[in-house]
Design an enzyme around this catalytic site. Structure first.
Site, short mmCIF file in Angstrom:
data_model
loop_
_atom_site.label_atom_id
_atom_site.label_comp_id
_atom_site.label_asym_id
_atom_site.label_seq_id
_atom_site.Cartn_x
_atom_site.Cartn_y
_atom_site.Cartn_z
CB CYS A 169 75.07 2.80 38.66
SG CYS A 169 75.32 3.39 36.97
CB CYS B 280 71.04 4.96 34.46
SG CYS B 280 72.15 4.11 35.62
CG ASP C 109 72.42 10.26 36.82
OD1 ASP C 109 71.86 11.27 36.35
OD2 ASP C 109 72.78 9.29 36.14
CB CYS D 34 77.06 9.79 35.83
SG CYS D 34 75.98 9.34 37.20
#
Ligand code: FES
Length: 154
Positions: free
Chosen positions: A129, A85, A62, A60
């Site tokens: 994540c 996130c 990140d 993503c």
């Protein structure tokens, strides 16, 4: 109440309404545990002179960083930082707790499903994540192992 005061109180009410709506929507998507870990994460930050360290960027875009302190083969402390996130903050918080007291080999066995089980699950779009947290942990463990070998060579 004059006009300016009334406008301020209307604005306060509007902001409160928006915040409440956001919280309600979050509760529909995330478990209580995920929200608790995301809003009050444990082990945020860095360790001075970590025994193992890694920074990994997920699909993503990140990034997560994990630091490890290892004493006699046991992980005694772990810290993380992420620019990701809320779910990644929750995953970093959980994974840095899960490793504590584990041997390096036991920590290698931690999987994304272990994080998901602590959190009570994540929405499909946030599974990566948890994977980012596990990949970063494994990279930090590899870093520790490579340094450990260097010490053994001396
Ligand atoms: Fe990038 Fe969660 S870590 S969306």
């Amino acid at each position: 109440m004059d006009v300016a005061e009334r406008e301020f109180s209307d604005l306060d009410e509007l902001v409160r309404g928006i915040e409440e709506r956001i919280r309600k929507e979050e509760r529909e998507i995330y478990t209580e545990r995920t929200l608790a870990e995301a809003y009050n994460p444990r082990n945020v930050g860095e360790l001075g002179n970590p025994d193992g360290a890694a920074r990994v960027t997920g699909p993503c875009g990140d990034t997560m960083q994990i630091h490890l302190r290892v004493d006699n083969g046991i992980i005694v402390a772990s810290k993380f930082i992420t620019d990701g996130c809320g779910a990644s903050i929750a995953c970093g918080s959980v994974v840095t707790e899960l490793v504590k007291g584990k041997t390096v080999e036991e920590a290698f066995a931690i999987e994304d499903k272990d994080i998901l089980s602590v959190l009570g699950g994540l929405p499909e779009e946030n599974i990566h994540c948890a994977m980012l947290a596990v990949e970063t942990l494994r990279a930090a463990l590899e870093d520790y192992k490579s340094k450990d070998k260097e010490v053994m060579k001396v």
